[in-house]
Design a protein around this motif. Structure first.
Motif, PDB file in Angstrom:
ATOM      1  N   GLY A   1      76.911   7.271  33.459  1.00  0.00           N
ATOM      2  CA  GLY A   1      77.493   8.649  32.675  1.00  0.00           C
ATOM      3  C   GLY A   1      76.538   8.723  31.468  1.00  0.00           C
ATOM      4  N   ARG A   2      75.322   8.113  31.319  1.00  0.00           N
ATOM      5  CA  ARG A   2      74.544   8.556  30.249  1.00  0.00           C
ATOM      6  C   ARG A   2      73.870   9.863  30.260  1.00  0.00           C
ATOM      7  NH1 ARG A   2      73.586   2.859  30.847  1.00  0.00           N
ATOM      8  NH2 ARG A   2      74.351   1.631  29.063  1.00  0.00           N
ATOM      9  N   ALA A   3      73.584  10.271  31.570  1.00  0.00           N
ATOM     10  CA  ALA A   3      73.013  11.440  31.733  1.00  0.00           C
ATOM     11  C   ALA A   3      73.832  12.187  33.069  1.00  0.00           C
ATOM     12  CB  ALA A   3      71.687  11.641  32.020  1.00  0.00           C
ATOM     13  N   ARG A   4      74.073  13.698  33.016  1.00  0.00           N
ATOM     14  CA  ARG A   4      74.560  14.259  34.129  1.00  0.00           C
ATOM     15  C   ARG A   4      73.697  15.432  34.669  1.00  0.00           C
ATOM     16  NH1 ARG A   4      79.871  16.475  32.773  1.00  0.00           N
ATOM     17  NH2 ARG A   4      78.772  17.322  30.999  1.00  0.00           N
ATOM     18  N   SER A   5      72.575  15.511  34.159  1.00  0.00           N
ATOM     19  CA  SER A   5      71.846  16.656  34.731  1.00  0.00           C
ATOM     20  C   SER A   5      70.101  15.991  34.601  1.00  0.00           C
ATOM     21  CB  SER A   5      71.990  17.911  33.880  1.00  0.00           C
ATOM     22  OG  SER A   5      71.431  17.959  32.724  1.00  0.00           O
ATOM     23  N   ARG A   6      69.430  16.971  35.354  1.00  0.00           N
ATOM     24  CA  ARG A   6      68.008  16.552  34.995  1.00  0.00           C
ATOM     25  C   ARG A   6      67.476  16.748  33.705  1.00  0.00           C
ATOM     26  NH1 ARG A   6      68.499  18.690  40.289  1.00  0.00           N
ATOM     27  NH2 ARG A   6      67.097  17.904  41.774  1.00  0.00           N
ATOM     28  N   ALA A   7      68.092  17.951  33.161  1.00  0.00           N
ATOM     29  CA  ALA A   7      67.722  18.406  31.515  1.00  0.00           C
ATOM     30  C   ALA A   7      67.996  17.034  30.458  1.00  0.00           C
ATOM     31  CB  ALA A   7      68.296  19.620  31.193  1.00  0.00           C
ATOM     32  N   GLU A   8      69.264  16.566  31.075  1.00  0.00           N
ATOM     33  CA  GLU A   8      69.698  15.283  29.976  1.00  0.00           C
ATOM     34  C   GLU A   8      68.767  14.182  30.359  1.00  0.00           C
ATOM     35  OE1 GLU A   8      73.813  14.764  30.453  1.00  0.00           O
ATOM     36  OE2 GLU A   8      74.135  16.570  29.504  1.00  0.00           O
ATOM     37  N   LEU A   9      68.348  13.913  31.554  1.00  0.00           N
ATOM     38  CA  LEU A   9      67.565  12.793  31.987  1.00  0.00           C
ATOM     39  C   LEU A   9      66.088  12.818  31.319  1.00  0.00           C
ATOM     40  CD1 LEU A   9      68.536  12.174  35.822  1.00  0.00           C
ATOM     41  CD2 LEU A   9      68.762  10.508  34.076  1.00  0.00           C
ATOM     42  N   VAL A  10      65.673  13.902  31.235  1.00  0.00           N
ATOM     43  CA  VAL A  10      64.362  14.458  30.634  1.00  0.00           C
ATOM     44  C   VAL A  10      64.732  14.022  29.030  1.00  0.00           C
ATOM     45  CG1 VAL A  10      62.559  16.276  29.670  1.00  0.00           C
ATOM     46  CG2 VAL A  10      63.595  16.303  32.171  1.00  0.00           C
ATOM     47  N   ALA A  11      65.678  14.723  28.547  1.00  0.00           N
ATOM     48  CA  ALA A  11      65.974  14.262  27.041  1.00  0.00           C
ATOM     49  C   ALA A  11      66.078  12.753  26.818  1.00  0.00           C
ATOM     50  CB  ALA A  11      67.003  15.130  26.573  1.00  0.00           C
ATOM     51  N   LEU A  12      66.724  11.944  27.649  1.00  0.00           N
ATOM     52  CA  LEU A  12      66.887  10.787  27.439  1.00  0.00           C
ATOM     53  C   LEU A  12      65.773   9.836  27.774  1.00  0.00           C
ATOM     54  CD1 LEU A  12      69.514   8.805  27.059  1.00  0.00           C
ATOM     55  CD2 LEU A  12      69.520   8.624  29.462  1.00  0.00           C
ATOM     56  N   THR A  13      64.821  10.093  28.715  1.00  0.00           N
ATOM     57  CA  THR A  13      63.810   9.316  28.949  1.00  0.00           C
ATOM     58  C   THR A  13      62.374   9.846  28.298  1.00  0.00           C
ATOM     59  OG1 THR A  13      63.051  10.462  30.891  1.00  0.00           O
ATOM     60  CG2 THR A  13      64.679   8.816  31.107  1.00  0.00           C
ATOM     61  N   GLY A  14      62.338  11.024  28.037  1.00  0.00           N
ATOM     62  CA  GLY A  14      61.250  11.693  27.244  1.00  0.00           C
ATOM     63  C   GLY A  14      59.811  11.754  28.533  1.00  0.00           C
ATOM     64  N   ALA A  15      60.181  11.912  29.530  1.00  0.00           N
ATOM     65  CA  ALA A  15      59.532  11.996  30.805  1.00  0.00           C
ATOM     66  C   ALA A  15      59.313  13.406  30.981  1.00  0.00           C
ATOM     67  CB  ALA A  15      60.054  11.253  32.066  1.00  0.00           C
ATOM     68  N   ALA A  16      58.105  13.695  31.931  1.00  0.00           N
ATOM     69  CA  ALA A  16      58.015  15.240  32.143  1.00  0.00           C
ATOM     70  C   ALA A  16      58.937  15.725  33.147  1.00  0.00           C
ATOM     71  CB  ALA A  16      56.568  15.173  32.722  1.00  0.00           C
TER      72      ALA A  16
END
Length: 388
Positions: free
Chosen positions: A18-33
């Motif tokens: 539940g830490r991320a629910r979309s690609r955008a949130e995953l980008v923000a969370l990991t700092g990856a491209a």
């Protein structure tokens, strides 16, 4: 702070918890491209581990597609072996029980008969759930004794005669998947943390036939160098009257020999109470019987003296009591709290919670399922599976 890993396994973990629910949130969370994240999410969707749901809130552009973990991408088997019982459940990949079965056994019958029965129950619950052997992604097994976690072999378990060094995972080879075996208290501790997990430091103390402690450090089970961390049942407890009580491990005045389920029954019989089992003593105490209440409270005080030392050493956020004797509830807690708060340093005990498990009967199976799920969906395991 952004995560240092954006592997497919790490991204799956973020969505699953539940830490991320979309690609955008995953980008923000990991700092990856964004391209990297999107490619790995697509891999996970193709593998059936992630799926796209509805649309999220727009922050100015097109609303993002929401991601969710596909908990139906297989199942796990959870085997909870006790000294006097075997319970098996099949769960989805979120540790939600689909079907379960269990009954009384005697662990002293040995690994052959007991594990054969566990496997028979596993086949039964799979059939009930409409699932097959091929659907099983991992098996989790909890046993009432010390286990070398890396091999799944018990090591000199005091209350499991004939089980030393037995290769428990081999009993489940028909499933052609990873089999994880651990001490039942570590497994219960996982169950108490639940699917969402925790970042707290917690002691989960099982008081049943034996006494053990699952040590949770920042939300993860701490097993120690060989897997025997938390074996508090064999800590020596001095008796003020100088008496010596022989423990089944061969030493005297172990905590288990003084305050475990067997000790409670022994002392109740010696006091002339009309009981035949430990459960009878617990029920008598629940009915308000004075002598039974005092026995339970005294066991709590003895357990509390050991827990006080652990509180001073480990400084946990909370202590959760589970197991058959813990179902005595308030009288046991009263004795434990009395000793812990009296003997612990004020700072260590200032905000310490001591509670009884909300679901002591279920935590073993849920924990075994979570152990299997976490093993199957471990970051490295997911990455290797996708690479294949």
């Amino acid at each position: 702070m952004a995560s240092t890993s954006a592997s497919a396994g790490a991204l799956l973990h973020h969505v699953r918890t539940g830490r991320a629910r979309s690609r955008a949130e995953l980008v923000a969370l990991t700092g990856a491209a964004r391209n990297t994240v999107s490619a790995r999410v697509d891999q996970l969707i193709t593998a059936g581990l992630l799926e796209e749901g509805g649309r999220g809130w727009s922050t100015g552009g097109r609303p993002p597609k929401l991601l969710q973990f596909n908990s139906r991408a297989g199942c796990v088997l959870a085997v909870d072996l006790g000294v006097t019982s075997v319970d098996v459940a099949v769960t989805d990949l979120s540790a939600q029980v689909i079907a379960s079965a269990g009954h009384a056994i005697d662990i002293a019958e040995g690994p052959g008969p007991v594990l054969a029965e566990a496997d028979r129950l596993a086949q039964q619950v799979l059939a009930e759930a409409g699932l097959s052997t091929a659907d099983v992604r991992a098996v989790g097994v909890g046993v009432p004794g010390p286990v070398e976690f890396s091999t799944g072999r018990p090591s000199h378990p005091p209350i499991m005669p004939g089980w030393h060094d037995h290769p428990i995972p081999h009993a489940f080879s028909r499933y052609d998947c990873p089999v994880f075996v651990d001490n039942d208290v570590n497994v219960m501790a996982l169950g108490e943390m639940g699917v969402a997990g925790s970042d707290q430091d917690v002691l989960v103390v099982k008081v049943g036939t034996g006494i053990g402690c699952g040590v949770i450090v920042e939300g993860a089970v701490y097993r120690g160098a060989q897997g025997s961390a938390g074996d508090i049942g064999h800590i020596h407890v001095a008796q003020p009257d100088g008496r010596e009580v022989l423990c089944r491990c061969g030493n005297v005045n172990c905590l288990e020999a003084l305050a475990g389920g067997g000790a409670l029954l022994r002392d109740a019989l010696a006091a002339g109470l009309p009981v035949q089992t430990t459960r009878d003593v617990i029920e008598l105490a629940a009915q308000g019987d004075g002598p039974a209440l005092e026995l339970v409270r005294a066991a709590g005080r003895t357990i509390g003296t050991v827990l006080a030392a652990l509180v001073n050493f480990f400084n946990p956020h909370r202590i959760v009591m589970t197991g058959g004797v813990a179902q005595a509830g308030i009288p046991l807690l009263a004795g434990i709290r009395e000793a812990v708060y009296r003997r612990s340093m004020p700072l260590a005990a200032r905000s310490l919670e001591i509670t009884v498990s909300a679901a002591p009967d279920l935590s073993g199976r849920i924990g075994a399922a979570l152990m299997a799920v976490e093993g199957f969906l471990d970051e490295d395991s997911v990455d290797q599976a996708l690479a294949r």
